[in-house]
Design a protein around this motif. Sequence first.
Motif: not given
Length: 565
Positions: A499-528
């Motif tokens: 989540l922190a990295s998604s917010i940091e890279l949002t302005r720099e990288l268009a791909y992360v802005r497109k698919w990353g955190a939405d209004a500070g929300f990334l997800g409620r699931g987890f990595i295996c």
Amino acid sequence: MPDHAKPESEEEIAARAEEEPDGSWAEDGSDEDELAAPADPGGLSPMALKQRRLLIDLWGFRVLLVDLYSYQYGHLGYELLMAAQRAEARSAALYVVNSVATPNPALLELESLRCRKLPRSRLFDALAGFLWRRLYVDVDARFEALEGELAGRRAELERIAAEDPHQSRWYRRLPKWLCRGQLKDFLRRKERLIRKRRFERRVARARAAAEATHRRLVALRAAPGRAGRWPGNVEQDWELARRIHRGRRLARGTDRLRAYLARSQIGEAPEFRLPAEALRDCGRLARSLGIADADPVVCVHVREAGYKAGREIEEKATTRRHDVTRNADIATYFPAIDRLVAGGYRVVRIGDPSMTPVERPGVVDLATSPQRTPMLELYFLDRSRFLLGSESGPYHVCYLFGTPTLIANATDVIGGYPIRSFDRYLLKRVRDRETGQLLDLEGLVGSRHYEHFRDIDFFEYLDNSAGEILAAVEEMLAVVEGRAAPANAAQRHFHDRCLASSIELTRELAYVRKWGADAGFLGRGFICQAFLDSLSAASEAAPRPLPVPAAVRHSAGGGSTLGGR
């Protein structure tokens, strides 16, 4: 969404739009046109840039006409979900227009649980086609003409600016005997002043013409459809049209950088269902395949190269990303499939006929079966206890039915992060070709990885092993059967770092802005946990620097103790 920044005016948006490069919506998640649209009046996040919508209010009967205009399976399912949410927010019925060849036309026949979805009819198709031509094609042509005119006026300004208004030419044409001494200096100053004033007038005229064209562009953006000329008050949703919103409504805070994937709008409850007649027909087909109504089902989808052969993103020469890195070998899923069959589940392999055939006890290979139909695939996705999938379209379609997902062989650490609480994903390990080292968590979510994301010249993506997939399936079974323990500290740390990295890279990288955190929300699931164990094992096996001898450490402050030996 919180709004801590001052909204931009239309002039500011349009001024920045002229500086933005043009693009077109790219297939399969490409970031060739990563254009975030303004916040929706109903509070919903934006959808695809090529999606066309019209809200028609005919004496109290409101209908939202939507042309999804998507060639991609996953995009189509996700945008159908967002269209239903938009129709519900506007208290309107939903009518979906199909103007392109969709990968699964059965998606357009589903019934929404949020709003009334009107069946297809020739009347609405004809009305939508007429409105699309008048409101989109005509306005788009006028917009392009004005854009060309503005470009010509800007070129004129640049040409004038390249001239030197102080260059002296006039007095040189006079006789030399006249242009001497003080008279020569006077004529030179006078000529410079005249040329300067003429230059300033030319610049002022060119600038005024450019500004007038610019104002016409802004006015066209503000009311491109000229609402009110149609009977019954037609309101056009123009904010996401293909060319009009090349400009991004980006304020100064990252909380206003809207993602294409509206994660915060995706819930865990079912949103769509199959029509009753289709449900009966698919149930009969399922029984003919040996799957009874009471049998628990798990769908499996493993991306292969056949379906998009010749159409992969790396074959378009527009990006260095290689989507073949998302492919995997179905054989590595066999131990997990056998575990599911042993646990009493019927496994249905979905996909397309070009896939590798699978013949295994307890498995129905629907992908290569002659009985495969688009609606039958949706039937099994709806009925499935969870989807064991990969980074491809079917896992987005699961959002429509509330079906949990386990995505193995995932490559996108941020964009693929599980959204719902019962979702999980298992990442591929990534090796840096420059150093030969496997990326740790910081490397996976770092800017270098996403600047060269899926670029096989920089990184090598290693498929999950059969043991890792089997362990992930065991974890997923605990989730869907209600036996799962709460997320541990390592899983929570992984989420927080993504989540922190998604917010940091949002302005720099268009791909992360497109698919990353939405209004500070990334997800409620987890990595295996299997991936975290792999990370931990690699960290322990990595070579560590040798300890510095005590004598050398002591010598840092003065004379060496080795010198006395």
